[in-house]
Design a protein around this motif. Sequence first.
Motif, short mmCIF file in Angstrom:
data_model
loop_
_atom_site.label_atom_id
_atom_site.label_comp_id
_atom_site.label_asym_id
_atom_site.label_seq_id
_atom_site.Cartn_x
_atom_site.Cartn_y
_atom_site.Cartn_z
N GLU A 62 -14.15 -8.97 -31.14
CA GLU A 62 -13.17 -8.63 -32.17
C GLU A 62 -12.50 -9.85 -32.79
OE1 GLU A 62 -9.34 -5.61 -32.81
OE2 GLU A 62 -10.56 -5.51 -30.99
N PHE A 63 -12.35 -10.93 -32.02
CA PHE A 63 -11.58 -12.06 -32.51
C PHE A 63 -12.43 -13.27 -32.93
CE2 PHE A 63 -8.34 -10.34 -29.27
CZ PHE A 63 -7.87 -9.41 -30.19
N ALA A 64 -13.72 -13.27 -32.64
CA ALA A 64 -14.57 -14.42 -32.94
C ALA A 64 -14.87 -14.51 -34.43
CB ALA A 64 -15.88 -14.32 -32.15
N PRO A 65 -15.30 -15.68 -34.90
CA PRO A 65 -15.77 -15.80 -36.28
C PRO A 65 -16.87 -14.78 -36.53
CG PRO A 65 -15.56 -17.97 -35.29
CD PRO A 65 -15.36 -16.97 -34.18
N PRO A 66 -16.89 -14.13 -37.69
CA PRO A 66 -17.87 -13.06 -37.95
C PRO A 66 -19.31 -13.46 -37.68
CG PRO A 66 -16.20 -13.10 -39.66
CD PRO A 66 -15.94 -14.29 -38.79
N SER A 67 -19.68 -14.68 -38.00
CA SER A 67 -21.07 -15.10 -37.83
C SER A 67 -21.47 -15.24 -36.36
CB SER A 67 -21.30 -16.44 -38.54
OG SER A 67 -20.48 -17.45 -38.00
N LEU A 68 -20.48 -15.32 -35.47
CA LEU A 68 -20.77 -15.52 -34.05
C LEU A 68 -20.40 -14.33 -33.18
CD1 LEU A 68 -19.46 -19.21 -33.71
CD2 LEU A 68 -21.84 -18.46 -33.97
N GLN A 69 -19.91 -13.28 -33.80
CA GLN A 69 -19.39 -12.16 -33.02
C GLN A 69 -20.43 -11.54 -32.10
OE1 GLN A 69 -17.79 -9.83 -36.22
NE2 GLN A 69 -15.68 -10.53 -35.88
#
Length: 559
Positions: free
Chosen positions: A156-163
């Motif tokens: 939920e909190f990670a950068p979108p590209s690394l979620q």
Amino acid sequence: MGFATRADDGDLKGGNVHELRSVGNREHGEISPDKEGEAYREGGTDYKDQMNMERLGKRQEFDRNFRLLSITAFSVIAMGGWIFVPKSAVSMHVDLGGLADARDSNSISGIVDGNTGGTIAMYLINFAAFSSIIFSLAEMASMAPTAGGQYHWVSEFAPPSLQKSLSYTAGWLSALAWCCGTTSGFFLAGSLIQGVIVELHSDYVAEPWRAYLLVVALATIGALVNTYLSRKLPKLEGFAFLLTIAGFISVIIVLWVLSSEQRLTASEVFQTFSNDGGWSSLGLSMVAGQILLVWTLTGADATAHMAEETRHASDVIPKAMILSYFINGTMVFIMLITYCFCLTDLTDAFASATGFPFIQVFATATGSAEGAAAITCLLVVLIVFSVTNYMAACSRQVFAFARDRGVPFHTWTAKVDQRNNCPTPAVAVTYGFCILICLISLGSAVAFNAITSLQLLALVFTYMMSIGCLLWRRFFGKPLPVGSWSLGRAGTPMNAFALAYCAYLIVFITFPVSVPVTVATVNWAPVMFAGVVVLALGYYLLYARKVYDGPVAYVGSVY
């Protein structure tokens, strides 16, 4: 409230919440604000809990039977740090003089120095520093109270590209860390039973297969309790907590009273520092040796994995996590001080035929083998209580990861037995892991220790990943979800310190406990960690990436 959609049958579709076991939605007029505080709930789920589940995009599949006191008791018992102090502390301070060949893979990981003064000092430092991790985890648990814990927060909190990739890695590490913790706990209890028998009957031969059968018996008890008494766990926690406190007080009193004529002095305990592990300096020796006691501080996040079974989870879980950490930490400190005063004859301790030096320490303190056996038997019972709770938290972690399609056979593993309020297949997976991994100990104790050594490194790494993603979100992402409990303005500096401390721990977790190293004393955790990451990413690339979207794919917008 909108939700991410999936095209697969049985998942959320069309942005609605009809698949959820919802009790209503205020926005659609199904719940009036004045009913929030009333008994408007299904299976123990009130309006606020249900809204949290809807935001997370998850079905409410468990009855919420835990309250603040019962979930705090659950966590204190699961942590059980003071119970493990004798096993951890004895290897923290011993003088090598003539004892270098007395190492036993069943009782210690190696000889780590610092002596009693160094042990106590490093424990206090780490207890204070580790609290930053607990506060950070507590805040995330309030924002997203879900059984997924760290891997959900990373998603939920990670950068979108690394979620997807980061949360998948965190999910595997967290699941395996909890499985390894469950396995090592049952294995220790089984081995201790043999140690007690050897202490009372010197002609008994402690064969590995006998220890394995004891482990199977204890793990079976734990699995049966978690399967058929899962609905009764909150009530059982009260009994187990009272027994834990009574056991703690009893052990402390016995050791202080019966060892009165042969204790170390206060100056010997608090002012003795030494470097006997082969390190280049006393400071390096102390930080390399601290890890064995840091392990006694872990486990408070067990509450997070039980969040979906706790009423008012957004408010209760962070409070229970913090309370249990400080209760456990205080008990560990008292036990550590007591035990250090009893360390009068380490030569006899490391020559003990039981394979556990602390059993001989107990015998010396109480003046009899029977006294040592009684204390050790009490510890065995409390260890079984602790690991049974650990298994419960572990099964919820496995269940949550399977629910998000992160593991093989996820459809079966993610099933919940509504009658027993238990993720029965996930309990079976945890039990099977324990039984199979313990088989390795029959062939090689070194290989078994190498696998179970993954626990601390993997767990701290998931802490670092989730806190790091939270910190990134604070600086670069959308506003954070609002939980019932918050660090407020202290959040950013607390998270930053916790992240730095996690990195510090990871460096020293990978250190051997003494130098030079041998095959038996080398720290295999980095090797096992790398192996797990490679296998998890390999499975992800081959298959999981096609079905695993990560929890964030189902999280509804709250902004």
